[in-house]
Design a protein around this motif. Structure first.
Motif, PDB file in Angstrom:
ATOM      1  N   ARG A 273      47.729 -40.336  68.090  1.00  0.00           N
ATOM      2  CA  ARG A 273      47.329 -41.705  68.434  1.00  0.00           C
ATOM      3  C   ARG A 273      47.893 -42.069  69.810  1.00  0.00           C
ATOM      4  NH1 ARG A 273      49.372 -46.574  64.629  1.00  0.00           N
ATOM      5  NH2 ARG A 273      51.365 -45.640  65.270  1.00  0.00           N
ATOM      6  N   THR A 274      47.044 -42.650  70.668  1.00  0.00           N
ATOM      7  CA  THR A 274      47.474 -43.086  72.003  1.00  0.00           C
ATOM      8  C   THR A 274      47.093 -44.542  72.242  1.00  0.00           C
ATOM      9  OG1 THR A 274      45.430 -42.178  72.931  1.00  0.00           O
ATOM     10  CG2 THR A 274      47.378 -40.783  73.038  1.00  0.00           C
ATOM     11  N   PHE A 275      48.000 -45.270  72.864  1.00  0.00           N
ATOM     12  CA  PHE A 275      47.798 -46.683  73.166  1.00  0.00           C
ATOM     13  C   PHE A 275      47.581 -46.856  74.676  1.00  0.00           C
ATOM     14  CE2 PHE A 275      50.223 -46.593  69.272  1.00  0.00           C
ATOM     15  CZ  PHE A 275      49.708 -47.623  68.508  1.00  0.00           C
ATOM     16  N   TYR A 276      46.582 -47.691  75.031  1.00  0.00           N
ATOM     17  CA  TYR A 276      46.257 -47.956  76.426  1.00  0.00           C
ATOM     18  C   TYR A 276      46.307 -49.465  76.699  1.00  0.00           C
ATOM     19  CZ  TYR A 276      44.497 -43.166  76.543  1.00  0.00           C
ATOM     20  OH  TYR A 276      44.380 -41.815  76.465  1.00  0.00           O
ATOM     21  N   LYS A 277      46.599 -49.802  77.940  1.00  0.00           N
ATOM     22  CA  LYS A 277      46.633 -51.218  78.350  1.00  0.00           C
ATOM     23  C   LYS A 277      45.256 -51.705  78.765  1.00  0.00           C
ATOM     24  CE  LYS A 277      50.027 -50.601  81.335  1.00  0.00           C
ATOM     25  NZ  LYS A 277      51.092 -50.924  82.348  1.00  0.00           N
TER      26      LYS A 277
ATOM     27  N   THR B 120      47.709 -43.769  82.389  1.00  0.00           N
ATOM     28  CA  THR B 120      48.724 -43.147  81.530  1.00  0.00           C
ATOM     29  C   THR B 120      48.886 -43.962  80.249  1.00  0.00           C
ATOM     30  OG1 THR B 120      49.912 -42.328  83.462  1.00  0.00           O
ATOM     31  CG2 THR B 120      51.126 -42.412  81.382  1.00  0.00           C
ATOM     32  N   PRO B 121      48.817 -43.307  79.088  1.00  0.00           N
ATOM     33  CA  PRO B 121      49.013 -44.051  77.841  1.00  0.00           C
ATOM     34  C   PRO B 121      50.399 -44.685  77.783  1.00  0.00           C
ATOM     35  CG  PRO B 121      48.103 -41.865  77.417  1.00  0.00           C
ATOM     36  CD  PRO B 121      48.508 -41.880  78.850  1.00  0.00           C
TER      37      PRO B 121
ATOM     38  N   GLY C   3      43.307 -50.719  74.149  1.00  0.00           N
ATOM     39  CA  GLY C   3      42.559 -49.676  73.442  1.00  0.00           C
ATOM     40  C   GLY C   3      43.491 -48.707  72.723  1.00  0.00           C
ATOM     41  N   VAL C   4      43.018 -48.214  71.606  1.00  0.00           N
ATOM     42  CA  VAL C   4      43.780 -47.209  70.834  1.00  0.00           C
ATOM     43  C   VAL C   4      42.818 -46.066  70.499  1.00  0.00           C
ATOM     44  CG1 VAL C   4      45.220 -46.751  68.819  1.00  0.00           C
ATOM     45  CG2 VAL C   4      45.171 -49.052  69.827  1.00  0.00           C
TER      46      VAL C   4
ATOM     47  N   PRO D 219      50.176 -54.398  69.604  1.00  0.00           N
ATOM     48  CA  PRO D 219      50.461 -53.344  68.635  1.00  0.00           C
ATOM     49  C   PRO D 219      51.767 -52.613  68.917  1.00  0.00           C
ATOM     50  CG  PRO D 219      48.742 -52.638  70.152  1.00  0.00           C
ATOM     51  CD  PRO D 219      49.001 -54.088  70.435  1.00  0.00           C
ATOM     52  N   VAL D 220      52.131 -52.433  70.173  1.00  0.00           N
ATOM     53  CA  VAL D 220      53.394 -51.797  70.553  1.00  0.00           C
ATOM     54  C   VAL D 220      53.864 -52.433  71.843  1.00  0.00           C
ATOM     55  CG1 VAL D 220      52.891 -49.577  69.434  1.00  0.00           C
ATOM     56  CG2 VAL D 220      52.201 -49.951  71.806  1.00  0.00           C
TER      57      VAL D 220
END
Length: 477
Positions: A44-48, A55-56, A83-84, A73-74
């Motif tokens: 799982r990767t989190f994006y701004k 970069t995630p 986005g995830v 979320p984080v």
């Protein structure tokens, strides 16, 4: 074997049927971060942002896509416009019909092997909506990716995939089990069969089957077990029959796989071949066989089939842990000698040894012993004159039924010579008694005395002792 999937979750929504294809797609950018997730677990990767660029903010592992975020979320990710992405590569085994389902607010897309299969890419605020699609997944390894975009409001997303297990949909047989191993207990004389876990998501269980080597009919040892090992209650009578075992898998739709590769169990190690040679000088037989390497092998017993009290029986010659054996000297009687090598396991059970001979048994040898026994007696030799030389006649008076020779030979040497030359080597007329052979040996009439001697010989080339040496000179003409 391989699995069809892992988690069974159903959500509402419209349904559509498509067929998947394609090869394993490359891992997303987040994979470069060095995160490694277990099989069947999403990366799982989190994006701004909602374009999944840059970069995630964070990369971790997630066993299930099931989230409800009221805010960020984080840390480092905004409350809105983030986005995830979830990504996983896995083996779907035999493949078959699956349901892929999502329920989410705002934007969600599902890809299989990089091909988009679900596309709900629109803002919905706090209202979630879902969709199910039915996919026929080919066998083997595939990628699954879920992209989620939250623009405003609550962030809710659920995704699951599961096999369709109703028999009306699933006609795909599971793959055959692999990694089948057998262990034979020499104390209980039972066989335990184990195998590698099947990866099918819709696995219902396994069945274990046995058949004797040389047979064609499989006997079911157990018709259903969810365990990955089973001990056959069969105690092999006499521990003499080798068996094949195979494992089959069954899914929840009732489809049964082909059998696994047959696993051979020999309750006793056996000597697979036996050879031997006879040494004419020592008159000993040397036996050789392949050395057994089974862990339950203990020792060999070497036997000879000998006449005892008027009957032939198998007589033990001794035991050894090696793979050769040299006998004591044996009579060179032109008869075949028969030998057996038996195996004893560490449970004290020995290969059965039937009373009779078995020409087809791999651990039994029939060895022809060449004749090294010469005829016992020398023939008589008489000399006389003939035209141009000396008539030499060899005669043996052994009765015809017990003659142990096939011919007669006569040799001579000139006065002062040390070397004998053969003047006759021939079989005798079997109709005559005694056995007789005659030759007219050319000899000069010079008054010089030549010496003659005779002997018999057998079919193996063994010669009897020589007769007395007799001499004769022809008077000078």
């Amino acid at each position: 074997m391989y699995l069809k999937s892992l988690v069974a979750t159903s959500v509402g929504g419209a349904m559509s049927a498509v067929v998947l294809g394609g090869l394993l797609a490359a891992a997303p950018q987040a994979a470069a971060a060095g995160t490694s997730c277990s099989a069947g677990v999403f990366m799982r990767t989190f994006y701004k942002n909602t374009s999944f660029t840059g970069t995630p903010v964070k990369t971790d592992c997630d066993s299930a896509v099931s989230e409800s975020w009221a805010g960020s979320p984080v840390a480092g990710v905004p409350v809105n416009d983030f986005g995830v992405r979830w990504w996983m590569a896995r083996d779907f085994g035999s493949g078959g019909p699956f349901t892929f389902a999502v329920l989410a607010t705002d934007g969600v897309r599902v890809y299989v092997d990089g091909v988009r299969k679900i596309d709900l890419w629109a803002g919905t605020g706090d209202t979630a909506r879902g969709r199910n699609v039915h996919l026929v997944v080919p066998p083997g390894r595939h990628t699954v990716r879920v992209d989620y975009a939250n623009w405003t409001g609550a962030a809710k997303v659920k995704f699951a995939y599961a096999p369709r297990t109703a028999a009306v949909y699933d006609k795909v047989k599971p793959l055959a089990p692999v990694g089948v191993r057998t262990t034979y207990n020499t104390t209980t004389r039972k066989t335990t069969v184990s195998w590698t876990a099947n990866k099918e998501m819709d696995l219902a269980g396994y069945s274990l089957h046995r058949r004797p080597v040389g047979g064609t009919t499989w006997t079911t040892v157990t018709s259903s077990t969810t365990a990955r090992s089973h001990t056959d209650p069969l105690v092999n009578p006499g521990d003499r029959t080798p068996y094949y075992y195979e494992v089959r898998a069954k899914d929840r739709a009732g489809n049964i796989s082909a059998g696994s590769a047959d696993a051979l169990v020999r309750p006793l190690p056996i000597v697979t071949s036996l050879t031997g040679t006879f040494d004419k000088v020592t008159r000993k037989v040397t036996l050789k066989w392949p050395l057994n390497t089974e862990p339950h092998f203990d020792h060999y017993t070497v036997l000879s089939n000998d006449r005892v009290d008027g009957a032939y029986v198998w007589v033990p010659l001794g035991t050894t842990k090696g793979s050769t054996w040299t006998t004591a000297p044996v009579p060179a009687d032109i008869e075949a000698r028969h030998y057996r090598v038996l195996v004893t396991n560490d449970g004290g059970t020995t290969t059965p040894s039937p009373v009779g001979l078995d020409a087809r048994a791999p651990h039994e040898l029939w060895l022809a012993i060449p004749d090294t026994i010469a005829p016992a007696y020398a023939p008589d030799l008489t000399l006389g004159s003939c035209a141009g030389g000396v008539r030499a006649t060899a005669a043996d008076y052994t009765p015809a039924p017990i003659r142990d020779f096939v011919g007669l030979a006569i040799e001579r040497r000139a006065p002062g010579a040390t070397t004998w030359s053969v003047v006759l080597h021939k079989t005798f007329d079997p109709r005559l008694d005694p056995a007789t052979a005659t030759v007219c040996a050319a000899q000069a009439a010079d008054g010089r005395s030549h010496e003659y001697r005779a002997r018999t010989y057998d079919a193996a080339g063994n010669y009897s002792p020589y007769s007395e040496i007799r001499s004769m000179a022809l008077p000078m003409g």
